[in-house]
Scaffold this motif. Structure first.
Motif, PDB file in Angstrom:
ATOM      1  N   VAL A  30      -5.228  -0.962  -7.335  1.00 55.77           N
ATOM      2  CA  VAL A  30      -3.971  -0.785  -6.317  1.00 55.77           C
ATOM      3  C   VAL A  30      -2.857  -1.254  -6.166  1.00 55.77           C
ATOM      4  O   VAL A  30      -3.037  -2.157  -5.979  1.00 55.77           O
ATOM      5  CB  VAL A  30      -4.738   0.060  -5.263  1.00 55.77           C
ATOM      6  N   SER A  31      -1.644  -0.073  -6.296  1.00 55.15           N
ATOM      7  CA  SER A  31      -0.434  -1.017  -5.911  1.00 55.15           C
ATOM      8  C   SER A  31      -0.309  -0.125  -5.655  1.00 55.15           C
ATOM      9  O   SER A  31       0.548   1.376  -5.577  1.00 55.15           O
ATOM     10  CB  SER A  31       0.551  -0.639  -7.752  1.00 55.15           C
ATOM     11  N   VAL A  32       0.660  -0.855  -4.193  1.00 58.71           N
ATOM     12  CA  VAL A  32       0.779   0.126  -2.629  1.00 58.71           C
ATOM     13  C   VAL A  32       2.173  -0.577  -2.306  1.00 58.71           C
ATOM     14  O   VAL A  32       2.167  -1.889  -2.337  1.00 58.71           O
ATOM     15  CB  VAL A  32      -0.024   0.846  -2.182  1.00 58.71           C
ATOM     16  N   ARG A  33       3.226  -0.112  -1.946  1.00 59.83           N
ATOM     17  CA  ARG A  33       4.059  -0.687  -0.753  1.00 59.83           C
ATOM     18  C   ARG A  33       3.828  -1.327   0.229  1.00 59.83           C
ATOM     19  O   ARG A  33       4.583  -2.620   0.077  1.00 59.83           O
ATOM     20  CB  ARG A  33       5.241   0.576  -0.317  1.00 59.83           C
ATOM     21  N   ASP A  34       2.773  -0.713   0.600  1.00 67.84           N
ATOM     22  CA  ASP A  34       2.013  -1.258   2.445  1.00 67.84           C
ATOM     23  C   ASP A  34       0.421  -1.905   2.160  1.00 67.84           C
ATOM     24  O   ASP A  34      -0.141  -1.289   2.065  1.00 67.84           O
ATOM     25  CB  ASP A  34       2.328  -0.913   3.330  1.00 67.84           C
ATOM     26  N   PRO A  35       0.412  -3.181   1.476  1.00 70.03           N
ATOM     27  CA  PRO A  35      -1.260  -3.420   1.806  1.00 70.03           C
ATOM     28  C   PRO A  35      -1.906  -3.175   2.465  1.00 70.03           C
ATOM     29  O   PRO A  35      -3.129  -3.026   2.472  1.00 70.03           O
ATOM     30  CB  PRO A  35      -1.436  -5.213   0.992  1.00 70.03           C
ATOM     31  N   GLU A  36      -1.237  -3.524   3.743  1.00 70.01           N
ATOM     32  CA  GLU A  36      -2.449  -2.289   5.029  1.00 70.01           C
ATOM     33  C   GLU A  36      -2.739  -1.933   5.219  1.00 70.01           C
ATOM     34  O   GLU A  36      -3.928  -2.042   5.746  1.00 70.01           O
ATOM     35  CB  GLU A  36      -0.772  -3.148   6.077  1.00 70.01           C
ATOM     36  N   LYS A  37      -1.830  -1.147   4.640  1.00 64.17           N
ATOM     37  CA  LYS A  37      -2.643   0.329   4.292  1.00 64.17           C
ATOM     38  C   LYS A  37      -3.641   0.703   3.305  1.00 64.17           C
ATOM     39  O   LYS A  37      -3.861   1.821   3.507  1.00 64.17           O
ATOM     40  CB  LYS A  37      -1.365   1.941   4.490  1.00 64.17           C
ATOM     41  N   ALA A  38      -4.134   0.134   2.317  1.00 62.16           N
ATOM     42  CA  ALA A  38      -4.827   0.314   1.444  1.00 62.16           C
ATOM     43  C   ALA A  38      -5.828  -1.311   1.999  1.00 62.16           C
ATOM     44  O   ALA A  38      -6.866  -0.930   1.141  1.00 62.16           O
ATOM     45  CB  ALA A  38      -4.363  -0.239   0.647  1.00 62.16           C
ATOM     46  N   GLU A  39      -6.580  -1.515   3.765  1.00 62.99           N
ATOM     47  CA  GLU A  39      -6.994  -2.079   4.278  1.00 62.99           C
ATOM     48  C   GLU A  39      -8.545  -1.771   4.231  1.00 62.99           C
ATOM     49  O   GLU A  39      -9.367  -2.365   3.409  1.00 62.99           O
ATOM     50  CB  GLU A  39      -6.930  -2.797   5.153  1.00 62.99           C
ATOM     51  N   LYS A  50       0.407  -5.810  -4.234  1.00 58.20           N
ATOM     52  CA  LYS A  50       1.910  -4.996  -2.941  1.00 58.20           C
ATOM     53  C   LYS A  50       3.159  -4.426  -4.847  1.00 58.20           C
ATOM     54  O   LYS A  50       3.602  -5.384  -5.524  1.00 58.20           O
ATOM     55  CB  LYS A  50       2.163  -6.048  -2.594  1.00 58.20           C
ATOM     56  N   GLY A  51       3.070  -3.269  -5.002  1.00 58.25           N
ATOM     57  CA  GLY A  51       4.140  -2.880  -6.121  1.00 58.25           C
ATOM     58  C   GLY A  51       5.250  -2.062  -5.705  1.00 58.25           C
ATOM     59  O   GLY A  51       4.558  -1.045  -4.703  1.00 58.25           O
ATOM     60  N   SER A  52       6.074  -1.848  -5.780  1.00 54.70           N
ATOM     61  CA  SER A  52       7.332  -1.052  -5.525  1.00 54.70           C
ATOM     62  C   SER A  52       8.066  -0.946  -6.914  1.00 54.70           C
ATOM     63  O   SER A  52       8.179  -1.456  -7.879  1.00 54.70           O
ATOM     64  CB  SER A  52       8.534  -1.329  -4.746  1.00 54.70           C
ATOM     65  N   PHE A  53       8.273   0.525  -6.972  1.00 57.31           N
ATOM     66  CA  PHE A  53       8.789   1.319  -8.357  1.00 57.31           C
ATOM     67  C   PHE A  53      10.142   1.165  -8.411  1.00 57.31           C
ATOM     68  O   PHE A  53      10.601   0.625  -9.945  1.00 57.31           O
ATOM     69  CB  PHE A  53       8.586   2.813  -8.326  1.00 57.31           C
ATOM     70  N   THR A  54      10.496   0.786  -8.077  1.00 57.35           N
ATOM     71  CA  THR A  54      12.319  -0.580  -7.619  1.00 57.35           C
ATOM     72  C   THR A  54      12.180  -1.354  -7.556  1.00 57.35           C
ATOM     73  O   THR A  54      13.287  -2.311  -7.729  1.00 57.35           O
ATOM     74  CB  THR A  54      12.942  -0.166  -6.188  1.00 57.35           C
ATOM     75  N   ASP A  55      11.302  -2.830  -7.775  1.00 59.27           N
ATOM     76  CA  ASP A  55      10.922  -3.949  -7.972  1.00 59.27           C
ATOM     77  C   ASP A  55       9.730  -4.424  -9.151  1.00 59.27           C
ATOM     78  O   ASP A  55       8.655  -4.313  -9.167  1.00 59.27           O
ATOM     79  CB  ASP A  55      10.520  -4.642  -6.388  1.00 59.27           C
ATOM     80  N   PRO A  56      10.738  -3.885 -10.083  1.00 60.30           N
ATOM     81  CA  PRO A  56       9.684  -4.767 -11.624  1.00 60.30           C
ATOM     82  C   PRO A  56       8.655  -5.859 -11.373  1.00 60.30           C
ATOM     83  O   PRO A  56       7.457  -6.123 -11.873  1.00 60.30           O
ATOM     84  CB  PRO A  56      11.020  -4.761 -12.390  1.00 60.30           C
ATOM     85  N   GLU A  57       9.012  -7.267 -10.778  1.00 61.32           N
ATOM     86  CA  GLU A  57       8.204  -8.027 -10.534  1.00 61.32           C
ATOM     87  C   GLU A  57       7.446  -8.063  -9.492  1.00 61.32           C
ATOM     88  O   GLU A  57       6.152  -8.489  -9.795  1.00 61.32           O
ATOM     89  CB  GLU A  57       9.007  -9.276  -9.954  1.00 61.32           C
ATOM     90  N   SER A  58       7.383  -6.905  -8.932  1.00 63.00           N
ATOM     91  CA  SER A  58       5.496  -6.917  -7.613  1.00 63.00           C
ATOM     92  C   SER A  58       5.186  -6.060  -8.690  1.00 63.00           C
ATOM     93  O   SER A  58       3.920  -6.107  -8.436  1.00 63.00           O
ATOM     94  CB  SER A  58       6.140  -6.286  -7.032  1.00 63.00           C
ATOM     95  N   LEU A  59       5.655  -5.382  -9.681  1.00 66.31           N
ATOM     96  CA  LEU A  59       4.209  -4.534 -10.555  1.00 66.31           C
ATOM     97  C   LEU A  59       4.368  -5.202 -11.444  1.00 66.31           C
ATOM     98  O   LEU A  59       2.575  -4.711 -11.985  1.00 66.31           O
ATOM     99  CB  LEU A  59       5.428  -3.526 -11.087  1.00 66.31           C
ATOM    100  N   ALA A  60       4.795  -6.081 -12.181  1.00 60.66           N
ATOM    101  CA  ALA A  60       3.741  -6.983 -13.567  1.00 60.66           C
ATOM    102  C   ALA A  60       2.764  -7.909 -12.014  1.00 60.66           C
ATOM    103  O   ALA A  60       1.502  -8.293 -12.978  1.00 60.66           O
ATOM    104  CB  ALA A  60       5.168  -8.136 -13.803  1.00 60.66           C
ATOM    105  N   HIS A  61       3.436  -8.352 -10.967  1.00 55.22           N
ATOM    106  CA  HIS A  61       1.923  -8.653 -10.211  1.00 55.22           C
ATOM    107  C   HIS A  61       0.724  -7.181  -9.802  1.00 55.22           C
ATOM    108  O   HIS A  61      -0.809  -7.973  -9.714  1.00 55.22           O
ATOM    109  CB  HIS A  61       2.225  -9.365  -9.086  1.00 55.22           C
TER     110      HIS A  61
END
Length: 285
Positions: A30-39, A50-61
């Motif tokens: 899963v790609s989520v803005r707040d990983p704590e909410k996905a524990e 962690k991934g954000s649609f406003t941060d391409p580098e985070s989505l690469a990970h």
């Protein structure tokens, strides 16, 4: 690996839950803005990043190693929404995904009276040219939205909204089950799906009648002029673009954009979809 974005939201979380009944947890990320909410998902063996649609580098990970990526559309209107979807699509392709899936809408069209449907149409156009196979899940209108519009009326009995038209109000749970089924059967649908809808379409007049039947209390439906509805929303602090977006639900509904019914959702989930009356009954209970 199958990656689901927005997995702490109502649709995304339910999609992951149903996907875990179909594929092993180590194949789900899963790609989520707040990983704590996905524990809770992490505890079930799901890869959480962690991934954000406003941060391409985070989505690469977040998308690393993906074979499929389900992009759950953002709850925004206009060019900002389309740009975020573009960023996610491009990141999925760059990560090597061989299929990109996207939660679109049953009435997606550049000519729609509802801004979100025009945004979905623009996003589908990006998908068509993204370079890999794609699936656009043309979801029926969320039944939860009908409950939000009814809001205070469930207590007051006064359903005061603009003129509308029939809508195939569809439960999140059914759409999540359908998304999981399509993800687990890669390649089952290319391009836009047929409308994924419940089996009947209802107006707010119909919903008021159902509420009366369920509760035994009177519910009255009155038509509020469009300008009055806009003014009430603005006075409540709703931003101008959101006001027009919400108003578009009614103008599109009365033009029949959300009235279609299709058997595809029933076939995908292997049973009749949840009836809007059941959704309303659960809320009133």
């Amino acid at each position: 690996m199958i990656i689901v974005t927005g997995a702490t939201g109502l649709l995304g979380r339910q999609t992951v839950d149903r996907l875990l009944h179909r594929v092993p947890a180590h194949r789900v990320g899963v790609s989520v803005r707040d990983p704590e909410k996905a524990e809770s998902l992490l505890a079930r063996g799901v890869r959480v990043r962690k991934g954000s649609f406003t941060d391409p580098e985070s989505l690469a990970h977040a998308f690393e190693g993906a074979t499929q990526v389900l992009i759950v559309s953002v709850d925004q209107f206009g060019e900002e929404a389309v740009q975020q979807h573009r960023t996610a699509i491009e990141a999925a392709v760059k990560a090597g995904a061989r299929r990109v899936l996207y939660t679109s809408h049953m009435a997606a069209s550049p000519a729609s009276r509802f801004q979100a449907c025009r945004d979905h149409a623009a996003t589908e156009e990006i998908l068509r040219s993204c370079g890999v196979p794609y699936t656009a899940l043309r979801n029926g209108f969320y039944a939860a939205s009908a409950l939000q519009f009814l809001g205070p009326a469930l207590d007051s009995g006064q359903v005061a909204l603009p003129e509308d038209g029939p809508v195939s109000w569809t439960a999140h749970a059914d759409l999540a089950e359908a998304a999981a089924a399509i993800l687990a059967d890669e390649g089952g649908y290319d391009g836009p799906t047929p409308p994924l809808t419940a089996t009947r379409s209802l107006t707010f007049d119909d919903l008021a009648g159902l509420a009366a039947d369920i509760t035994g209390r009177p519910f009255t439906r009155t038509v509020v002029p469009d300008d009055t509805f806009r003014r009430h929303l603005a006075e409540a602090g709703v931003p101008a673009d959101r006001v027009e977006g919400l108003m578009g639900v009614f103008t599109a509904a009365r033009a029949g954009e959300f009235a279609a019914q299709d058997p595809t959702l029933t076939a995908l989930i292997g049973r009749a979809p949840v009836d809007p009356a059941a959704v309303l009954r659960e809320r009133l209970a």
